[in-house]
Enzyme design. Structure first.
Site: not given
Ligand code: SAH
Length: 393
Positions: A206, A247-248, A297, A337
């Site tokens: 970040r 985002d969900s 991400d 990830c």
């Protein structure tokens, strides 16, 4: 003391100090959930002390490779003190820190994060479950803190035959916390957030993103899989004029908006989009939109190597769309990830995405998890998070 004996030839990974013993490697011997066992080779040589997990494919996990070491309260105190002490030496620009990172800290199955004055722990295995009270006391002693919240609600508990648990283990009070990360204030709820509340592993990326946004004069940013907007705050701090968080999760996006205000940025510079990333990328492509920088991400598409093939297609698809949506000279900060996707495979997937998109680029940086999520040289599974910073040509 109970013991288990391995099949012939199955001692090699333990001799290399890899801490997992799979069910198929065991010739004989069993114990109760979390009980400490002595592990011997087929020849009867001592290999390690381990915690037995009767219900898991990973049937035992090594606590210690030292025959003289006793697995008792003092053992956990030593391991925890050592993990906390090493964090004090690492460059961590935050009061939110991963103190115990499982196998990497010699404590398989245990995750402990510190958020300001609050500790949050995940006991992921039968062994950590059995020693929970001892571990809790040792954590308070090593940190001087009084509050410890348990977030043993990860699905891995199911593989160990353990129920999901969340609640205060020591201390009590509100679960809403504000942390300081770099120059930014961020909030989280240790009872409700993903994992233990926040994605500490992306801290350094970040910061890097804020720096490249500033350096390259990035104006428009699309932050995909934004969660609570960590990369969006970084983009605003770097001077971006227009940032979209996708985002969900509605609650995560509400917090992303709160973070914009908490850090003193004009709300008009930020948009929260509650939507599926895949569909959003396709829609922007149809609309002919472009962005100066895109962050990808996503959640773990491949928890293990068995899921790698399907996950590879999913990673390739979003990276192809992301590369297409970048303005010329734009920046893609793309991550995986998934423990099941090693760094070289991730690089190949992104290369394939570039070919399909008809886009070439320079790799400006390769990044990993922040240093409080260490990887040891004997445990390659520890390298789960990898990212590429790409400059579109
Ligand atoms: N970049 C974040 C962490 C991202 S975690 C940070 O720095 O904190 C992955 C996020 O992806 C989660 O918030 C999850 O809600 C979201 N997510 C998962 N699948 C999604 C999808 N198909 N579309 C949009 N968001 C998704």
């Amino acid at each position: 003391m109970k013991s288990i004996r391995l099949r012939a030839g199955k001692e090699r990974s333990l001799q290399r100090r890899h801490p997992w013993i799979f069910q198929g490697s065991i010739e004989k011997g069993r114990a109760d959930a979390g009980e400490t066992v002595r592990v011997d080779s087929a020849e009867g040589d001592f290999l390690c002390w381990a915690a037995f997990s009767p219900e898991s494919q990973i049937r035992a996990r090594a606590w210690s490779f030292d025959a003289a070491e006793r697995i008792d309260a003092a053992f956990f105190q030593r391991r925890i003190e050592s993990a906390v002490a090493v964090r004090a030496r690492l460059p961590i620009a935050s009061d939110a820190v991963r103190l115990i990172h499982g196998e990497s800290d010699g404590l398989p199955g245990l995750i402990v994060d510190r958020y300001g004055d609050t500790l949050v722990a995940q006991f992921g295995t039968a062994g950590t479950e059995r020693w929970k009270e001892v571990i809790a006391d040792a954590l308070l002693a090593a940190t001087g803190l009084a509050r410890l919240y348990e977030r043993s609600d990860a699905s891995v508990r199911g593989l160990e035959g353990l129920p999901e648990v969340r609640g205060w283990l020591r201390g009590e009070g509100g679960t809403e916390i504000v942390i300081q990360e770099h120059e930014w204030r961020l909030s989280l709820d240790v009872a409700e957030g993903h994992k233990t509340g926040y994605y500490l592993d992306q801290r350094d990326s970040r910061k890097k993103f804020a720096e490249v946004v500033r350096h390259y004069g990035v104006k428009s940013v699309l932050n995909c899989f934004s969660y609570t907007g960590g990369f969006s705050v970084a983009a605003l701090a770097g001077g971006a004029e227009e940032v979209i968080s996708v985002d969900s999760s509605g609650p995560a996006l509400a917090r992303a908006c709160a973070h914009v205000a908490l850090n003193g940025f004009d709300a008009a510079r930020h948009t929260a989009l509650d939507a599926d990333v895949n569909q959003t990328l396709r829609r922007y492509l149809q609309e002919g939109r472009t962005f100066d920088a895109i962050v990808l991400d996503p959640p773990k598409f491949a928890p293990t190597a068995a899921h790698a093939e399907r996950a590879a297609r999913a990673y390739k698809d979003i990276n192809r769309l992301g590369l297409k949506l970048l303005a010329p000279g734009g920046l893609l900060f793309t991550f995986s990830c998934s423990g099941g996707i090693p760094p070289d495979l991730f690089h190949k997937i992104v290369a394939g995405a570039g070919l399909d998109a008809g886009v070439d680029g320079f790799i400006l940086d390769r990044v990993g998890a922040a240093p409080d999520h260490p990887q040891t040289i004997n445990f390659p599974e520890g390298e789960y998070l990898k990212g590429l910073l790409i400059l579109k040509r």
